[in-house]
Design a protein around this motif. Structure first.
Motif, short mmCIF file in Angstrom:
data_model
loop_
_atom_site.label_atom_id
_atom_site.label_comp_id
_atom_site.label_asym_id
_atom_site.label_seq_id
_atom_site.Cartn_x
_atom_site.Cartn_y
_atom_site.Cartn_z
N VAL A 1 -1.06 5.11 -12.12
CA VAL A 1 -0.85 4.39 -11.35
C VAL A 1 -1.81 4.19 -10.78
O VAL A 1 -2.56 5.30 -10.70
N ASP A 2 -2.68 2.68 -10.21
CA ASP A 2 -3.88 2.11 -9.47
C ASP A 2 -3.06 2.43 -8.31
O ASP A 2 -2.64 0.92 -8.04
N LEU A 3 -3.37 2.37 -6.81
CA LEU A 3 -2.80 2.49 -5.96
C LEU A 3 -3.41 1.71 -4.77
O LEU A 3 -4.66 2.19 -5.40
N GLN A 4 -3.47 0.78 -3.80
CA GLN A 4 -4.50 0.36 -2.66
C GLN A 4 -3.68 0.29 -1.45
O GLN A 4 -2.60 -0.33 -1.78
N ILE A 5 -4.03 1.03 -0.64
CA ILE A 5 -3.36 1.29 0.68
C ILE A 5 -4.37 1.20 1.60
O ILE A 5 -5.30 1.11 1.94
N THR A 6 -3.51 0.44 3.06
CA THR A 6 -4.03 -0.12 3.60
C THR A 6 -3.35 0.08 5.09
O THR A 6 -2.03 -0.19 5.26
N PHE A 7 -4.62 0.55 6.09
CA PHE A 7 -3.90 0.63 7.14
C PHE A 7 -4.33 0.31 8.15
O PHE A 7 -5.45 0.75 9.36
N SER A 8 -3.57 -0.64 8.61
CA SER A 8 -3.66 -2.06 9.40
C SER A 8 -3.29 -1.27 11.16
O SER A 8 -3.63 -2.03 11.60
N SER A 9 -3.17 -0.45 11.08
CA SER A 9 -2.09 0.43 12.74
C SER A 9 -3.56 1.23 13.03
O SER A 9 -3.19 1.29 14.23
N ASN A 10 -4.32 1.79 12.30
CA ASN A 10 -5.12 2.76 12.26
C ASN A 10 -6.29 2.22 12.18
O ASN A 10 -7.10 2.46 11.33
N PRO A 11 -6.88 1.74 13.18
CA PRO A 11 -8.25 1.19 13.90
C PRO A 11 -9.71 2.21 13.43
O PRO A 11 -8.99 3.44 13.94
N GLY A 12 -10.77 1.68 13.13
CA GLY A 12 -12.05 2.36 13.64
C GLY A 12 -12.05 3.26 12.17
O GLY A 12 -12.14 3.15 11.26
#
Length: 224
Positions: free
Chosen positions: A170-181
């Protein structure tokens, strides 16, 4: 005398007892914690300083660290830039099996390791598992995260198929929208049961990639 501690008054006191927001440590211990530096002068166990808890700073850990990410003055014009990481579990045959975990680092550098995630040769529930595992981390380390994925293709994550494990997994793309910086990249833990590998597959390759790097000071995330 004031300013000294220990049974024999042999070491300096930490300022304000670190304000209850840190740990008093010797200068040699502080140096080792900072990229494994070595401090071996005569006062290595006598000079003391505060190792502040996450979110606090200053000589006595009395100051709160400033928030990072998008400047609120510009949020009407742009959205904050969120960190996006790729997770790639690949093999040359359809025999990816076992489990793995993800290690997440917050903005302060604190690390958190998820529970086990079942590996797949063909994409099915990997994103559901990853999102649940990250949201289950303690201290609300990750409150909002999204994931998209697919069965592995010939080449991805900046690697050719010959060194990327192949076109199974698998190839996954994970976005951390609640963790700025700025966030350090995710790490894949393939030994979740001591030293024994728990993730298996023919010519297995497990690695991460960085798609978007978050910024500590983010004025115009989509304008530059």
């Amino acid at each position: 005398f004031d300013g000294y501690d220990g049974a024999a008054c042999q070491r300096a006191s930490c300022p304000n007892d670190c304000s209850g927001h840190g740990t008093c440590k010797s200068i040699s211990a502080l140096a080792e914690a900072e990229f494994s530096n070595v401090y071996a002068l005569w006062d290595k166990d006598a000079s003391m300083g505060c190792d502040c808890d996450a979110g606090y700073s200053g000589a006595d850990c009395s100051s709160r660290t400033c928030k990072v990410g998008a400047d609120p003055l510009y949020l009407d014009d742009t959205l904050g830039r969120a960190s996006v990481f790729g997770v790639h579990i690949r093999a040359s045959a359809a025999d990816v099996a076992g489990s793995y975990a993800l290690k997440f680092y917050d903005w302060y550098g604190e690390d958190y390791t998820t529970g086990t995630i079942t590996a797949e040769s063909t994409f099915s529930t990997s994103c559901t598992q990853v999102v649940a595992a990250l949201k289950a981390l303690p201290d609300n380390a990750v409150s909002a995260v999204t994931c998209s994925g697919a069965t592995a293709t010939a080449a991805v994550g900046g690697r050719a198929s010959t060194v990327a494990g192949g076109a199974n997994g698998v190839d996954l793309q994970i976005t951390f929208s609640s963790n700025p910086g700025y966030l350090k990249s995710l790490e894949i833990v393939t030994n979740t049961d001591g030293d024994r590998p728990t993730l298996t597959g023919t010519n297995l390759a497990a690695y991460t990639s960085t798609t978007v790097i978050g910024e500590d000071i983010d004025y115009f995330a989509t304008k530059c």
